[in-house]
Write an enzyme that holds these catalytic residues in place. Structure first.
Site, PDB file in Angstrom:
ATOM      1  N   ASP A  45     -26.652  28.897  20.833  1.00  0.00           N
ATOM      2  CA  ASP A  45     -26.462  28.645  19.395  1.00  0.00           C
ATOM      3  C   ASP A  45     -27.290  29.633  18.571  1.00  0.00           C
ATOM      4  O   ASP A  45     -26.862  30.099  17.521  1.00  0.00           O
ATOM      5  CB  ASP A  45     -26.877  27.208  19.053  1.00  0.00           C
ATOM      6  CG  ASP A  45     -25.830  26.193  19.496  1.00  0.00           C
ATOM      7  OD1 ASP A  45     -24.646  26.558  19.583  1.00  0.00           O
ATOM      8  OD2 ASP A  45     -26.209  25.037  19.773  1.00  0.00           O
ATOM      9  N   GLY A  46     -28.502  29.941  19.074  1.00  0.00           N
ATOM     10  CA  GLY A  46     -29.382  30.890  18.373  1.00  0.00           C
ATOM     11  C   GLY A  46     -28.713  32.260  18.245  1.00  0.00           C
ATOM     12  O   GLY A  46     -28.846  32.934  17.225  1.00  0.00           O
ATOM     13  N   LYS A 147     -44.478  14.632  -2.138  1.00  0.00           N
ATOM     14  CA  LYS A 147     -45.747  15.205  -1.664  1.00  0.00           C
ATOM     15  C   LYS A 147     -45.761  15.108  -0.148  1.00  0.00           C
ATOM     16  O   LYS A 147     -45.502  14.040   0.418  1.00  0.00           O
ATOM     17  CB  LYS A 147     -46.945  14.465  -2.257  1.00  0.00           C
ATOM     18  CG  LYS A 147     -47.041  14.695  -3.749  1.00  0.00           C
ATOM     19  CD  LYS A 147     -48.167  13.965  -4.397  1.00  0.00           C
ATOM     20  CE  LYS A 147     -48.173  14.207  -5.890  1.00  0.00           C
ATOM     21  NZ  LYS A 147     -46.987  13.642  -6.569  1.00  0.00           N
ATOM     22  N   ASP A 149     -45.485  17.757   3.737  1.00  0.00           N
ATOM     23  CA  ASP A 149     -45.436  19.096   4.343  1.00  0.00           C
ATOM     24  C   ASP A 149     -44.281  19.929   3.805  1.00  0.00           C
ATOM     25  O   ASP A 149     -44.391  21.141   3.672  1.00  0.00           O
ATOM     26  CB  ASP A 149     -45.279  18.981   5.866  1.00  0.00           C
ATOM     27  CG  ASP A 149     -46.605  18.680   6.545  1.00  0.00           C
ATOM     28  OD1 ASP A 149     -47.612  18.505   5.825  1.00  0.00           O
ATOM     29  OD2 ASP A 149     -46.635  18.615   7.791  1.00  0.00           O
ATOM     30  N   TYR A 162     -32.852  21.186  13.430  1.00  0.00           N
ATOM     31  CA  TYR A 162     -34.156  20.775  12.878  1.00  0.00           C
ATOM     32  C   TYR A 162     -34.050  19.434  12.149  1.00  0.00           C
ATOM     33  O   TYR A 162     -34.910  18.552  12.285  1.00  0.00           O
ATOM     34  CB  TYR A 162     -34.632  21.867  11.921  1.00  0.00           C
ATOM     35  CG  TYR A 162     -36.076  21.819  11.500  1.00  0.00           C
ATOM     36  CD1 TYR A 162     -36.994  20.956  12.094  1.00  0.00           C
ATOM     37  CD2 TYR A 162     -36.561  22.665  10.504  1.00  0.00           C
ATOM     38  CE1 TYR A 162     -38.329  20.939  11.704  1.00  0.00           C
ATOM     39  CE2 TYR A 162     -37.881  22.656  10.113  1.00  0.00           C
ATOM     40  CZ  TYR A 162     -38.759  21.793  10.703  1.00  0.00           C
ATOM     41  OH  TYR A 162     -40.061  21.772  10.314  1.00  0.00           O
TER      42      TYR A 162
HETATM   43  P1  NAP Z   1     -34.101  29.138  18.300  1.00  0.00           P
HETATM   44  O1  NAP Z   1     -34.891  29.310  19.521  1.00  0.00           O
HETATM   45  O2  NAP Z   1     -33.029  30.113  17.964  1.00  0.00           O
HETATM   46  O3  NAP Z   1     -33.467  27.678  18.288  1.00  0.00           O
HETATM   47  C1  NAP Z   1     -34.233  26.560  18.628  1.00  0.00           C
HETATM   48  C2  NAP Z   1     -33.343  25.584  19.403  1.00  0.00           C
HETATM   49  O4  NAP Z   1     -32.419  24.995  18.488  1.00  0.00           O
HETATM   50  C3  NAP Z   1     -32.521  26.262  20.506  1.00  0.00           C
HETATM   51  O5  NAP Z   1     -32.560  25.413  21.646  1.00  0.00           O
HETATM   52  C4  NAP Z   1     -31.116  26.307  19.916  1.00  0.00           C
HETATM   53  O6  NAP Z   1     -30.083  26.245  20.894  1.00  0.00           O
HETATM   54  C5  NAP Z   1     -31.112  25.033  19.088  1.00  0.00           C
HETATM   55  N1  NAP Z   1     -30.138  25.004  18.003  1.00  0.00           N
HETATM   56  C6  NAP Z   1     -29.843  25.957  17.082  1.00  0.00           C
HETATM   57  N2  NAP Z   1     -28.887  25.523  16.248  1.00  0.00           N
HETATM   58  C7  NAP Z   1     -28.561  24.270  16.658  1.00  0.00           C
HETATM   59  C8  NAP Z   1     -27.636  23.294  16.203  1.00  0.00           C
HETATM   60  N3  NAP Z   1     -26.870  23.507  15.127  1.00  0.00           N
HETATM   61  N4  NAP Z   1     -27.586  22.098  16.843  1.00  0.00           N
HETATM   62  C9  NAP Z   1     -28.368  21.849  17.917  1.00  0.00           C
HETATM   63  N5  NAP Z   1     -29.266  22.723  18.404  1.00  0.00           N
HETATM   64  C10 NAP Z   1     -29.351  23.922  17.775  1.00  0.00           C
HETATM   65  O7  NAP Z   1     -35.169  28.955  17.129  1.00  0.00           O
HETATM   66  P2  NAP Z   1     -35.465  29.659  15.738  1.00  0.00           P
HETATM   67  O8  NAP Z   1     -34.982  31.070  15.720  1.00  0.00           O
HETATM   68  O9  NAP Z   1     -36.871  29.386  15.423  1.00  0.00           O
HETATM   69  O10 NAP Z   1     -34.618  28.821  14.653  1.00  0.00           O
HETATM   70  C11 NAP Z   1     -33.278  28.562  14.784  1.00  0.00           C
HETATM   71  C12 NAP Z   1     -33.067  27.072  14.592  1.00  0.00           C
HETATM   72  O11 NAP Z   1     -34.026  26.326  15.348  1.00  0.00           O
HETATM   73  C13 NAP Z   1     -33.298  26.617  13.161  1.00  0.00           C
HETATM   74  O12 NAP Z   1     -32.129  26.771  12.386  1.00  0.00           O
HETATM   75  C14 NAP Z   1     -33.675  25.158  13.346  1.00  0.00           C
HETATM   76  O13 NAP Z   1     -32.568  24.292  13.203  1.00  0.00           O
HETATM   77  C15 NAP Z   1     -34.163  25.051  14.777  1.00  0.00           C
HETATM   78  N6  NAP Z   1     -35.552  24.573  14.713  1.00  0.00           N
HETATM   79  C16 NAP Z   1     -35.777  23.299  15.158  1.00  0.00           C
HETATM   80  C17 NAP Z   1     -37.053  22.766  15.057  1.00  0.00           C
HETATM   81  C18 NAP Z   1     -37.282  21.371  15.518  1.00  0.00           C
HETATM   82  O14 NAP Z   1     -36.321  20.730  15.991  1.00  0.00           O
HETATM   83  N7  NAP Z   1     -38.504  20.863  15.399  1.00  0.00           N
HETATM   84  C19 NAP Z   1     -38.090  23.497  14.522  1.00  0.00           C
HETATM   85  C20 NAP Z   1     -37.808  24.783  14.065  1.00  0.00           C
HETATM   86  C21 NAP Z   1     -36.513  25.304  14.172  1.00  0.00           C
HETATM   87  P3  NAP Z   1     -29.769  27.460  21.911  1.00  0.00           P
HETATM   88  O15 NAP Z   1     -30.761  27.307  23.017  1.00  0.00           O
HETATM   89  O16 NAP Z   1     -28.343  27.190  22.357  1.00  0.00           O
HETATM   90  O17 NAP Z   1     -29.920  28.762  21.177  1.00  0.00           O
END
Ligand code: NAP
Length: 267
Positions: A45-46, A147, A149, A162
């Protein structure tokens, strides 16, 4: 028919890319990274998200196809061993496609400058060192003083990313809606927020006005926009959509089950 390929550097991905390039060549399908009709991403997905941001200026003209080389994803329909069938589909005269909403955010800085960004998953606003204090408006009507994060506004397809970790609902991607979730809000006798995710309708918009001039970080799909003086951010459903070549061997709720529950398959 011209295609662009976007991929990660994993060994299993590079093997698929090599086989795909050979297949495309055998069907006389041109690889044109500058002006593609279809963007094929190979990875997870990334990888699809990075492909979207690379080609977002062409989003109205192009379709996306996601091939996954790890686990089943939410944007990646095709499995690595199905690329022959995928290339056959590309040569069809009238491909069917599915389109999903995108998030538009317009950031107004202290000097009045406006920056427009698109997100496929979500956008967040956070303050770097201290508590974020911001007023939230829906359709320009005051809603609450926040108020904590930070705040996250996600698309339906981003609701499994996320937003879900923040307690947001999983939203079917065919719905045109935006969801706002709180990131560690402070709730006590003095400060009070709704403390639940909200989902707004297609003709509504959310505006967040940070209280003080400070260093804020706006993230969109894992990218960052840093600015010292953010006056306000407006979030609405974009007039643009992302289009995928329609395939979907796994229905949305099966994907959700596969990704997050993984029950024994004998039920
Ligand atoms: P990334 O490593 O590209 O992605 C983080 C994880 O999120 C990977 O396992 C990715 O799946 C998965 N992911 C991405 N889009 C998704 C979706 N629509 N539904 C379910 N899982 C999904 O990380 P990044 O470059 O920092 O940021 C990309 C995305 O990561 C952000 O858009 C955000 O949604 C997510 N993220 C999540 C958290 C959290 O859950 N606490 C925190 C920060 C960011 P793949 O392994 O298939 O690529």
């Amino acid at each position: 028919m011209k295609v662009a390929l976007v991929y990660n550097e994993k060994v299993e991905t590079l093997a698929v890319v090599k086989a795909l390039e050979k297949l495309l060549d055998s069907r006389k399908i041109e690889i044109d990274p500058e002006n593609p009709d279809v963007v094929i991403t190979i990875g997870g997905d990334g990888t699809l998200i990075s492909g979207f941001h690379k080609y977002q200026n062409l989003v109205d003209q192009i379709r996306f196809i996601g091939v996954h080389t790890g686990h089943l994803g939410f944007y990646t329909d095709w499995r690595n061993f199905e690329i022959g069938k995928m290339v056959d589909n590309l040569t069809k005269k009238q491909p069917s496609s599915a389109s999903y909403p995108l998030l538009e955010l317009i950031i107004t800085t202290g000097s009045g400058e406006k920056k427009k960004l698109l997100a496929l998953n979500e956008a967040t606003i956070k303050r770097v060192s201290k508590t974020l204090k911001a007023d939230v408006y829906i359709r320009d009507q005051f809603f609450e003083s926040f108020k904590g994060d930070g705040l996250c506004v996600s698309t339906p397809t981003g609701s499994t990313a996320y937003s879900k970790s923040l307690g947001g609902a999983v939203i079917h991607p065919r719905l045109k809606a935006l969801q706002m979730t709180e990131i560690a809000s402070i709730n006590n006798r003095v400060f009070r927020t709704l403390s639940s995710p909200i989902v707004i309708a297609p003709d509504e918009w959310i505006t967040v006005k940070p209280e003080s001039d400070d260093h804020y970080v706006v993230t969109y799909d894992g990218y960052e926009f840093n600015h010292k003086h953010i006056k306000k951010i407006e979030y609405r459903i974009s007039q643009h959509v992302i289009r995928f070549d329609k395939y979907q061997h796994t229905h949305f709720w099966n994907r959700v089950e596969d990704a997050f529950i993984g029950q024994p398959k004998n039920k």
